[in-house]
Design an enzyme around this catalytic site. Structure first.
Site, PDB file in Angstrom:
ATOM      1  N   GLU A  49      -7.631 -12.838   9.742  1.00 57.93           N
ATOM      2  CA  GLU A  49      -6.972 -13.068   8.456  1.00 57.93           C
ATOM      3  C   GLU A  49      -5.491 -12.909   8.700  1.00 57.93           C
ATOM      4  OE1 GLU A  49      -8.035 -10.468   5.040  1.00 57.93           O
ATOM      5  OE2 GLU A  49      -6.993 -12.132   3.689  1.00 57.93           O
ATOM      6  N   CYS A 246      -9.188 -11.797   1.581  1.00 59.95           N
ATOM      7  CA  CYS A 246      -8.792 -12.163   0.510  1.00 59.95           C
ATOM      8  C   CYS A 246      -7.931 -13.358   0.406  1.00 59.95           C
ATOM      9  CB  CYS A 246      -8.023 -10.908  -0.217  1.00 59.95           C
ATOM     10  SG  CYS A 246      -9.358  -9.864  -0.429  1.00 59.95           S
ATOM     11  N   ASN A 377     -15.356 -15.297  -0.342  1.00 60.84           N
ATOM     12  CA  ASN A 377     -15.310 -14.119   0.564  1.00 60.84           C
ATOM     13  C   ASN A 377     -15.736 -12.678   0.185  1.00 60.84           C
ATOM     14  OD1 ASN A 377     -13.909 -12.356   2.621  1.00 60.84           O
ATOM     15  ND2 ASN A 377     -12.490 -11.694   0.887  1.00 60.84           N
ATOM     16  N   GLU A 378     -15.392 -12.153  -0.851  1.00 63.79           N
ATOM     17  CA  GLU A 378     -15.979 -10.856  -1.129  1.00 63.79           C
ATOM     18  C   GLU A 378     -16.149 -10.774  -2.921  1.00 63.79           C
ATOM     19  OE1 GLU A 378     -12.800  -7.591  -0.849  1.00 63.79           O
ATOM     20  OE2 GLU A 378     -13.906  -6.995   0.675  1.00 63.79           O
TER      21      GLU A 378
HETATM   22  O1  AHR Z   1      -9.542  -6.834   5.695  1.00 66.86           O
HETATM   23  C1  AHR Z   1      -8.590  -6.748   4.415  1.00 66.86           C
HETATM   24  C2  AHR Z   1      -9.255  -7.125   3.152  1.00 66.86           C
HETATM   25  O2  AHR Z   1     -10.313  -6.511   2.919  1.00 66.86           O
HETATM   26  C3  AHR Z   1      -9.852  -8.319   3.164  1.00 66.86           C
HETATM   27  O3  AHR Z   1      -8.965  -9.512   2.745  1.00 66.86           O
HETATM   28  C4  AHR Z   1     -10.620  -8.356   1.913  1.00 66.86           C
HETATM   29  O4  AHR Z   1     -11.860  -9.336   1.985  1.00 66.86           O
HETATM   30  C5  AHR Z   1     -11.177  -7.025   2.036  1.00 66.86           C
HETATM   31  O5  AHR Z   1     -11.061  -6.528   0.741  1.00 66.86           O
END
Ligand code: AHR
Length: 659
Positions: A49, A246, A377-378
Site C-alpha cells: 500500500e 484504505c 478493501n475493508e
Molecule cells: O495497513 C494499514 C491499513 O490497515 C490498511 O490500509 C487498511 O486496510 C487497514 O485498516
C-alpha cells in the site's frame, strides 16, 4: 517480560532454561505417510500500500517531490531562498504556478531578474539519497518564453550547500520541449537537494522536473528502487496485493484509487492527494501525494518481476468507513463495476481489445495472467454485501474463472465480521479477506483459529495482519521480537490449515524512517538504506520454506498450538525431497524436543535455520539491520528420530532430506 530486564537475569534464565530443558523433553510425532493437502503457491505473499511514503518517496525511485507542481499548494517541496513574497525581487527572481485550465494542471513560470541571485530548490522526499559515483538521469520540460536565458544549471547539493553533482541544459525553444541529461554524483549524501539556477534573465516555463538514479531494479528507465525490490524478491512471494488498503477506498469516493488514472503516459497521470497525508493527527504528512508514476501497469510488472501472482483490489463504491463512509448508490455503481471488468481486460485481454492494446502499447503485449480481483478493501455491513453481489454477478458473467476476493471488515471477530462471514457464506464467496491488527498475545492464542473452520466454506485470505506491540495503529508500536515470533506461532496455524487458508500477507509492507504514518511495518527504509524487520525474516522463513504438501505433526495426537509454549507445522517439498518443520518456542527458556518420524526414511544430516533473540524488545535497526536474522546450522538425526534443543524465544525451520 519486564521492562529493563538486566543481562544478568537473561543469563540466569537461559541457564535455568537449559536445566529445565534437560529435565523434560517434549515428544512430537511427525507423520510423513500422508499429504493432507497441497500448499498453494500463493500461500505467503505481500501486501503493498502507498502508506508511509512506500510508493512516492520509496519504491518509485523519483527523487523530486512535486515534480509537476500539482500538489494542492503548487510550490510545496520547492524553496526559493532569495525570493520574498513582499518584493519585486529585482536582485533574484520568482516562480509562479500557472494553471492550464483545459486539463486542470499546472506548470511553473520562472522570472529571472538577476541570475546570480535566483535559485529554485527541490527538497526531495525528506531529502534525496545520492550515492558517490552513481549516475543520475535528469529530465525536464521547458518553454523559454522571453529574455536571454541561455542555460539551466542543475546541481545536487549536500546539507552544507556543497555541489555534489551538476549538469547544464540549454533551453533552445519557445515551444515546450523535453530536455534530458545524465550526470554523476561526487559524494554520498542522504539529504541532498536539487538546486536550479539560470544563466541570463527573462521568463521561462518549467514542468515535469524529474531526477532518477540510473541504477534501478532491472535497470528500467525511471523505474523502482533496486534495494527495496530486492527485499521483496528475496521473500519469493506467492502474490502481490496492490494498491492497498484504505487507499483503495479513499476518504471520499472522489479520492478513491482509480486504476485507469494510473496507466498510460506517466506525464498524463494526474497527481492526487494521498489519503494518509493528514489521516492521523499524531503523524501529519501534508506533503504526501500520489504521482501514480508507480501505477497499475508497474504493479503488474513488479508482480511478474518478483514471481508473484498479481492481486489488485478495487473500490466497490464505498469510501473508507473510518472516514466519510460515502456510498455510491446501487443504481450508480456501473462505472465502478466497469472499472473491474476493464481491469481484467487490461491485464488479460488480447491486443485487439481496447484495454489489452493499452497494456501492449505500454510495453507488455503478453497478458499478465490475472487470476484474482478484490472487491472493496475493508468494508463492512449490508451496504457492502449489496455492492459485492452486483460486482460478483457482473464479473462472473464475463470472466467466470476470475477468483473474487471479498472482505470481512477490519476485525477478525465481532458483529461486522460475523455478519460478513454469514452473508458471504450464503453467497458462496470464494475467497474472504480477513484482517487482524492484534496484540502479540492474541497471535499466540489464536494459532488454532482455523482448525475448526468449515472445510466446505469459502477459502481464506489472511490479507492484512501484524502484531501490535501497544495497540492498533498506535505510533508507539514496534517491530520487536515478541511481535515477530508471535506472528510465527500464529503462522504455523495458517500453514496447518492450508486447505482453508490459501493466501496470507503481513501489513503494511514498507515505511520511510522520516515520513511514516503507521507502525509496525515489515521493511524500513531511508533515502539510502533499507532493512527487513524481524517480522520480515519470519515472513521470509515461511515463504521460502513453504513446501508443496502439508503433513501432520502432533503431540499426543493433537496439533501443537501453544502447549508448553510450543507451536509447530510441517510440510514436505516434493521437488527437493525434503521434510520442513517449523517449530516456534515462545517460552523464555530453552526446550528439548524430540520428533519421531513415521512414513519416511531420513538422510541423517539435516539443517536447522534459527531466528532468535534474547529480549522480547529486541529489533533490527538501521545501525544493526541483521541483529535478528536467520542463522543456519547442521544437525544429525538418529535414524527416524530428531532431538533438538530449541532456544528460548526462537523460530526454527528444520529441513531433512527424505531417502
Ligand atoms: O495497513 C494499514 C491499513 O490497515 C490498511 O490500509 C487498511 O486496510 C487497514 O485498516
Amino acid at each position: 517480560m519486564k521492562k529493563n530486564r538486566s543481562t544478568k537475569f537473561i543469563i540466569c534464565s537461559l541457564l535455568l532454561g537449559s536445566f529445565l530443558a534437560n529435565s523434560q523433553s517434549i515428544n512430537l510425532d511427525m507423520d510423513a505417510s500422508k499429504a493432507i493437502t497441497k500448499i498453494q503457491p500463493t500461500m505467503f505473499g505481500l501486501f503493498f500500500e502507498d502508506i508511509n511514503f512506500a510508493a512516492d518517496g520509496g519504491l518509485y525511485a523519483e527523487m523530486i517531490k512535486n515534480r509537476s507542481f500539482e500538489f494542492d499548494k503548487p510550490l510545496m517541496g520547492w524553496e526559493q531562498p532569495n525570493t520574498k513574497r513582499s518584493s519585486l525581487n529585482k536582485e533574484s527572481g520568482s516562480a509562479t504556478p500557472i494553471e492550464i485550465a483545459a486539463n486542470n494542471t499546472n506548470f511553473c513560470r520562472v522570472e529571472i531578474n538577476n541570475a546570480t541571485g535566483y535559485a529554485l530548490i527541490n527538497e526531495g522526499f525528506r531529502g534525496m539519497g545520492v550515492k558517490k559515483d552513481a549516475k543520475y538521469n535528469l529530465s525536464l520540460k521547458a518553454s523559454n518564453q522571453e529574455g536571454n536565458i541561455k542555460k539551466i544549471i542543475i546541481q545536487l547539493i549536500d546539507k552544507d550547500q556543497k555541489i555534489i553533482g551538476e549538469t547544464v541544459i540549454a533551453p533552445t525553444s519557445k515551444e515546450w520541449k523535453t530536455y534530458t541529461s545524465q550526470f554523476t554524483a561526487t559524494q554520498t549524501e542522504a539529504k541532498a537537494k536539487l538546486k536550479i539556477t539560470f544563466e541570463g534573465t527573462g521568463t521561462i516555463d518549467l514542468d515535469m522536473i524529474s531526477l532518477f538514479p540510473e541504477d534501478t531494479w532491472k535497470n528500467r528507465k525511471n523505474g523502482l528502487r533496486k534495494d527495496l525490490v530486492q527485499l521483496l524478491y528475496d521473500i519469493k512471494p506467492g502474490f502481490l496485493r496492490f494498491p492497498g488498503g484504505c487507499i483503495v477506498e479513499g476518504r471520499t469516493l472522489a479520492d478513491r484509487y482509480q486504476w485507469k488514472k494510473s496507466v498510460g503516459n506517466v506525464e498524463d497521470r494526474k497527481t492526487m492527494m494521498n489519503r494518509w497525508n493528514v489521516e492521523f493527527g499524531h503523524k501529519q504528512t501534508p506533503d504526501y501525494f500520489q504521482s501514480f508514476g508507480l501505477g497499475f501497469y508497474e504493479y503488474f510488472q513488479l508482480s511478474e518481476d518478483i514471481g508473484a501472482t498479481p492481486l489488485p483490489i478495487l473500490s466497490c463504491g464505498m469510501a473508507c468507513q473510518y472516514n466519510t463512509g460515502q456510498l455510491a448508490p446501487l443504481e450508480e455503481l456501473d462505472p465502478y463495476v466497469q472499472d473491474a471488468l476493464d481491469l481484467i481486460e487490461f491485464a488479460n485481454g488480447s491486443e485487439d481489445t481496447a484495454w489489452g492494446k493499452l497494456r501492449s502499447d505500454m510495453g507488455h503485449p503478453k497478458p499478465f495472467g490475472l487470476q484474482y480481483i478484490g472487491v472493496g478493501n475493508e468494508q463492512w455491513g449490508p451496504d457492502y454485501i449489496d455492492r459485492y453481489k452486483v460486482f460478483e454477478k457482473a464479473i462472473k458473467a464475463k470472466y467466470p474463472n476470475i477468483i473474487i476476493v471479498s472482505g470481512s471488515g477490519p476485525s477478525p471477530d465481532g458483529e461486522h465480521f460475523d455478519y460478513a462471514m454469514q452473508e458471504l457464506k450464503k453467497l458462496d464467496a470464494e475467497l474472504i479477506d480477513e484482517h487482524y491488527y492484534k496484540s502479540p498475545q492474541w497471535f499466540r492464542e489464536n494459532a488454532a483459529r482455523y482448525d475448526k473452520y468449515d472445510r466446505k466454506g469459502p477459502k481464506i485470505f489472511a490479507g492484512e495482519y501484524a502484531a501490535q506491540s501497544v495497540s492498533g495503529a498506535n505510533p508507539n508500536n514496534r517491530n520487536n521480537w515478541e511481535c515477530a515470533f508471535s506472528e510465527a506461532a500464529f503462522m504455523t496455524g495458517l500453514e496447518r490449515n492450508a486447505d482453508v487458508v490459501n493466501l496470507t500477507s503481513y501489513a503494511p509492507l514498507m515505511a520511510h524512517e522520516d515520513a511514516w504514518q503507521w507502525t509496525p511495518d515489515m521493511i524500513w527504509f531511508n533515502n539510502l538504506q533499507a532493512y527487513g524487520s524481524a517480522n520480515y525474516y519470519v515472513q521470509k522463513l515461511f515463504s521460502t520454506n513453504k513446501g508443496t504438501d502439508l503433513l501432520a505433526i502432533s503431540k499426543n495426537g493433537e496439533p501443537l498450538t501453544g502447549q508448553n509454549n510450543l507451536y509447530a507445522s510441517a510440510v514436505k517439498d516434493v521437488n527437493t525431497k525434503e521434510i520442513i518443520i517449523k517449530l516456534i518456542n515462545t517460552s523464555s527458556v530453552a526446550q528439548d524436543v524430540s520428533i519421531n518420524f513415521k512414513g519416511t526414511k531420513l538422510i541423517t544430516d539435516g539443517t536447522i535455520i534459527t531466528l532468535t533473540s534474547p529480549d522480547l524488545k529486541d529489533e533490527n535497526t538501521f545501525a544493526d539491520p541483521k541483529k535478528i536474522s536467520p542463522k543456519e546450522t547442521k544437525f544429525k538425526s538418529e535414524k527416524e528420530k530428531v532431538k533438538l534443543k530449541l532456544a528460548a524465544y526462537s523460530v526454527n525451520v528444520l529441513k531433512l532430506k527424505m531417502k
